[in-house]
Design a protein around this motif. Structure first.
Motif, PDB file in Angstrom:
ATOM      1  N   ALA A 244     -44.567  -3.380   4.007  1.00  0.00           N
ATOM      2  CA  ALA A 244     -44.867  -2.836   2.680  1.00  0.00           C
ATOM      3  C   ALA A 244     -45.691  -3.808   1.844  1.00  0.00           C
ATOM      4  N   ALA A 245     -45.403  -5.113   1.951  1.00  0.00           N
ATOM      5  CA  ALA A 245     -46.143  -6.104   1.147  1.00  0.00           C
ATOM      6  C   ALA A 245     -47.612  -6.149   1.573  1.00  0.00           C
ATOM      7  N   LEU A 246     -47.852  -6.111   2.875  1.00  0.00           N
ATOM      8  CA  LEU A 246     -49.221  -6.105   3.383  1.00  0.00           C
ATOM      9  C   LEU A 246     -49.964  -4.867   2.892  1.00  0.00           C
TER      10      LEU A 246
ATOM     11  N   GLU B 173     -49.369  -3.029   0.218  1.00  0.00           N
ATOM     12  CA  GLU B 173     -49.625  -3.098  -1.217  1.00  0.00           C
ATOM     13  C   GLU B 173     -50.827  -3.987  -1.513  1.00  0.00           C
ATOM     14  N   SER B 174     -50.956  -5.081  -0.774  1.00  0.00           N
ATOM     15  CA  SER B 174     -52.099  -5.973  -1.010  1.00  0.00           C
ATOM     16  C   SER B 174     -53.421  -5.289  -0.655  1.00  0.00           C
ATOM     17  N   LEU B 175     -53.418  -4.483   0.405  1.00  0.00           N
ATOM     18  CA  LEU B 175     -54.633  -3.756   0.785  1.00  0.00           C
ATOM     19  C   LEU B 175     -54.977  -2.682  -0.242  1.00  0.00           C
ATOM     20  N   LYS B 176     -53.972  -2.033  -0.798  1.00  0.00           N
ATOM     21  CA  LYS B 176     -54.227  -1.020  -1.829  1.00  0.00           C
ATOM     22  C   LYS B 176     -54.774  -1.663  -3.098  1.00  0.00           C
ATOM     23  N   GLU B 177     -54.235  -2.821  -3.456  1.00  0.00           N
ATOM     24  CA  GLU B 177     -54.729  -3.528  -4.647  1.00  0.00           C
ATOM     25  C   GLU B 177     -56.187  -3.943  -4.460  1.00  0.00           C
ATOM     26  N   GLU B 178     -56.510  -4.406  -3.260  1.00  0.00           N
ATOM     27  CA  GLU B 178     -57.896  -4.775  -2.964  1.00  0.00           C
ATOM     28  C   GLU B 178     -58.823  -3.556  -3.097  1.00  0.00           C
ATOM     29  N   ALA B 179     -58.361  -2.400  -2.563  1.00  0.00           N
ATOM     30  CA  ALA B 179     -59.161  -1.176  -2.636  1.00  0.00           C
ATOM     31  C   ALA B 179     -59.353  -0.727  -4.076  1.00  0.00           C
ATOM     32  N   GLU B 180     -58.322  -0.878  -4.896  1.00  0.00           N
ATOM     33  CA  GLU B 180     -58.429  -0.473  -6.301  1.00  0.00           C
ATOM     34  C   GLU B 180     -59.424  -1.358  -7.045  1.00  0.00           C
ATOM     35  N   GLN B 181     -59.405  -2.637  -6.750  1.00  0.00           N
ATOM     36  CA  GLN B 181     -60.354  -3.539  -7.416  1.00  0.00           C
ATOM     37  C   GLN B 181     -61.785  -3.235  -6.973  1.00  0.00           C
ATOM     38  N   ARG B 182     -61.958  -2.934  -5.699  1.00  0.00           N
ATOM     39  CA  ARG B 182     -63.292  -2.562  -5.225  1.00  0.00           C
ATOM     40  C   ARG B 182     -63.766  -1.258  -5.867  1.00  0.00           C
TER      41      ARG B 182
END
Length: 714
Positions: free
Chosen positions: A236-238, A240-249
């Motif tokens: 789940a932590a991994l 969430e980090s990928l989703k946060e990266e996608a949101e920033q992009r």
């Protein structure tokens, strides 16, 4: 870890390039998919960022099986407690077969039993089955005796982005739309040509996918859930980090967005659908749409860009000749308006693109669901733009070709011969041409200030493009010869219809207008149905009914839009009864009667199979009956197939039971080879009145119908 990404047939190489760009290793093409390797993050990234994949699978078993016992034993070799708890739900997708396992439902059941039995033996509990929204999806596939079992990490197919809740008649799947854009060079093309335009945007899938690609928005960013989120090995932590990266992009991409995205469609309602879908996708502020027909289309801005569209190509949305004109109009517009652009046309009927009249740069083969389709790419050079003041190539604006002039001359001659007759009788709907010249196999009917053109289906041996060019001459000649607006010329292809095709609407609009005939008013529609609502050849029969209906009870069988009932009413009928199987036509019939002032209880409308209804009637209740059955009908709404040659004796006998002793039945049909069985109908006095029921506009085609008066022998 090893993974498999599946995709539509024809885009495997694009998917391989995409996955490699996302960091996948050992990428290898497979039929309708790509195998790749990487850590778990790579699978998550593929689920979130792949614009082209359908699913991302994690293979967990590969072995040989033949029997159901082999399958059960193989599935039990997997440690299922590593993947799901008994409290979870699962769904099994099973494909393939062996000699012993020849039913997918049986195969899925065996896989499910093996999993459930193992977990119940270990924990005393068993997982449930949820086919619609399971916690874990498992794919099992057998081919050539080899079983492959995978965990579905994607869950619902990845083409479902979450923004499209409404769609048009034939929408593209989102990942196929992305594949078309990629093949066309988007979004790299936007560096020098920052415009994207779809002139037939429908529900906006190409526009939205194109905007997301240019804005660097992850295609999975809106999805509620993925298949791995309840998987026991989920990180789940991994994730969430990928989703946060996608949101920033996404934020960065929208901030830097410089592309112009335009859409057009002739259906204003679809533009609303496009904007609603774009709003859910978060890009509605980036997309501009407007209502426009292809024939009236202009480039949306000064800059160059990518013109991409998926025009209709199937019988659901139009006949081949009408579509030929659409594709020709596309080509003409591209030549005149879009110099300097790139263009991409995707079609499931490649022959139609021959009418575009442009040389292709490349052609790609892709599947649109089960339809083998092609993507045609074009470069439009600047010198193809029509110069200011240069004559348009649109029909009606250029000198007629020699063949078109020949056709126009025939139209003028025919119209001149009919003018006196139609004016004396106040006829607003009439036939002006019916395949008089063999090269022009069309019927041309005038409805007030509209023209209805029916193209007779050409033999398969006739070259389609040559036939289309001849039809183009016809449509170019009609406005000039008949003095009508080119936009009021409606083309249909005439061919034999079966089943419910005889009754279905063919379009989406409700384009009715009113014409008159011998003092009667009728609603006609040239666009949306196979026929117009008025059979022109029956005009004399209707007039005869009008002249003989005073004080009589009139029955109209197979009434269609009840035009004969209108004539009977105008002629002073005591009552009218109109019977037809189609609710659509009966509603039309009621409106025809209403606009003529007949909306009272004396006028009845019955929805029924006429044969079934006739068999239930016994009492002679009518003085005048009109029966005009179809030549052939196998509609599912009928109790049996109707063949007018075979069944006319029974039809006439049934109808005559309802005719009073001094009444008359008018029996008509349009089967050109029809022969009345006088011997079987010897109990009746029969008079062939066909010659009396052919008006001047149908003299060239005297076999258009047969018509008989039938009475009781006195």
């Amino acid at each position: 870890m090893k993974f498999i990404a599946t995709c539509p047939k024809g885009i495997e190489s694009l998917l391989a390039d995409e996955l490699a760009a996302l960091g996948a290793e050992s990428v290898k093409l497979m039929p309708t998919g790509v195998a790749f390797e990487g850590e778990l993050a790579q699978a998550y990234r593929a689920c979130l960022w792949s614009r082209l994949a359908n699913r991302v699978l994690l293979p967990i078993l590969e072995t040989n099986v033949e029997t159901a016992d082999d399958l059960y034993s193989a599935i039990q070799r997997v440690h299922w407690s590593d993947h799901l708890d008994p409290s979870m739900s699962l769904a099994i997708s099973f494909t393939g077969k062996t000699q012993s396992i020849n039913h997918t439902h049986f195969g899925a059941l065996k896989v499910k039993d093996a999993i459930v039995d193992q977990l119940r033996e270990i924990t005393g509990e068993r997982p449930g089955v949820d086919r619609e929204n399971p916690d874990l999806r498992i794919h099992a596939h057998i081919y050539g005796g080899k079983l492959n079992v995978s965990i579905d990490l994607s869950g619902e197919s990845l083409h479902r982005r979450g923004y499209r809740t409404q769609a048009g008649a034939a929408p593209l799947k989102e990942n196929l739309a992305a594949a078309l854009l990629t093949r066309a060079g988007w979004p790299a093309l936007s560096d020098d040509s920052p415009v994207l335009f779809d002139p037939m945007c429908g529900s906006g899938t190409l526009l939205i996918e194109g905007a997301w690609m240019a804005a660097d928005i992850a295609p999975g960013i809106l999805r509620d859930r993925f298949g791995f989120e309840h998987w026991k090995q989920h990180d789940a932590a991994l994730w969430e980090s990928l989703k946060e990266e996608a949101e920033q992009r996404r934020i960065n991409g929208l901030t830097a967005f410089k592309v112009k995205v335009y859409g057009a469609d002739e259906d204003e309602r679809m533009l609303d659908v496009t904007l609603s879908n774009a709003e859910r996708a978060g890009v509605d502020h980036l997309i501009k749409v407007h209502e426009a027909q292809v024939q009236r289309m202009v480039r949306p801005c000064e800059e160059n860009g990518l013109f991409i569209t998926n025009p209709p190509y199937g019988e659901r949305l139009g006949e081949s000749s009408e579509l030929m004109f659409l594709y020709r109009d596309l080509g003409d517009t591209l030549k005149q308006e879009f110099g300097g652009w790139k263009a991409a046309i995707f079609t499931g009927n490649p022959e139609l693109c021959e009418a575009v009249g442009l040389k292709t740069d490349k052609t790609y083969r892709l599947n649109n669901g089960p339809i083998d389709s092609r993507l045609f790419l074009y470069t439009l050079y600047a010198n193809r733009i029509a110069k200011e003041g240069q004559p348009s190539e649109q029909a009606g604006d250029v000198a007629l070709s020699e063949t078109a002039q020949m056709f126009a001359n025939r139209l003028r001659k025919n119209l001149k011969n009919l003018n006196k007759w139609r004016k004396q009788n106040d006829i607003q709907g009439y036939r002006v041409y019916d395949a008089d010249i063999p090269e022009f196999a069309v019927a041309v009917d005038v409805y007030k200030d509209w023209v209805h053109v029916q193209e007779y289906a050409a033999p398969k041996s006739i070259d389609k493009i040559k036939a289309f060019d001849r039809l183009k001459d016809v449509l170019a000649a009609i406005p000039e010869a008949l003095g009508v607006d080119p936009l009021r010329v409606v083309l249909k292809q005439r061919k034999r219809q079966t089943g419910t095709q005889q009754y279905e609407k063919q379009g989406t609009g409700r384009r009715f207008f009113q014409i008159t005939e011998h003092g009667c008013k009728f609603r006609v529609n040239l666009h949306d149905y196979l026929d117009t609502g008025l059979f022109l050849d029956h005009r004399p029969v209707r007039h005869q009914i009008q002249q003989n209906a005073a004080g009589k009870d009139f029955l109209n069988l197979f009434c269609y839009t009840a035009t004969a009932s209108v004539h009977a009413g105008v002629g002073g009928a005591k009552s009218t009864t109109s019977v037809d199987m189609s609710a659509t036509y009966l509603q039309w019939a009621m409106k025809n009667m209403a606009i003529n002032g007949f909306a009272d209880k004396a006028h009845h409308f019955i929805q029924s199979d006429c044969i079934v209804w006739l068999k239930k009637q016994r009492k002679p209740a009518y003085d005048l009956i009109f029966m005009d059955p179809p030549t052939f009908s196998n509609s599912k709404r009928m109790s049996d197939v109707l063949d007018v040659q075979r069944d006319h004796v029974e039809l006439i006998r049934l109808a005559m039971r309802l005719l009073r002793q001094d009444g008359v039945l008018i029996f008509s049909n349009n089967f050109r080879k029809f022969k009345l069985d006088y011997e079987m109908l010897g109990a009746f006095d029969i008079n062939d009145i066909t010659a009396q029921t052919i008006d001047p506009d149908f003299k060239r085609n005297a076999k258009i119908h047969s018509c008989f008066e039938i009475r009781w022998r006195q």
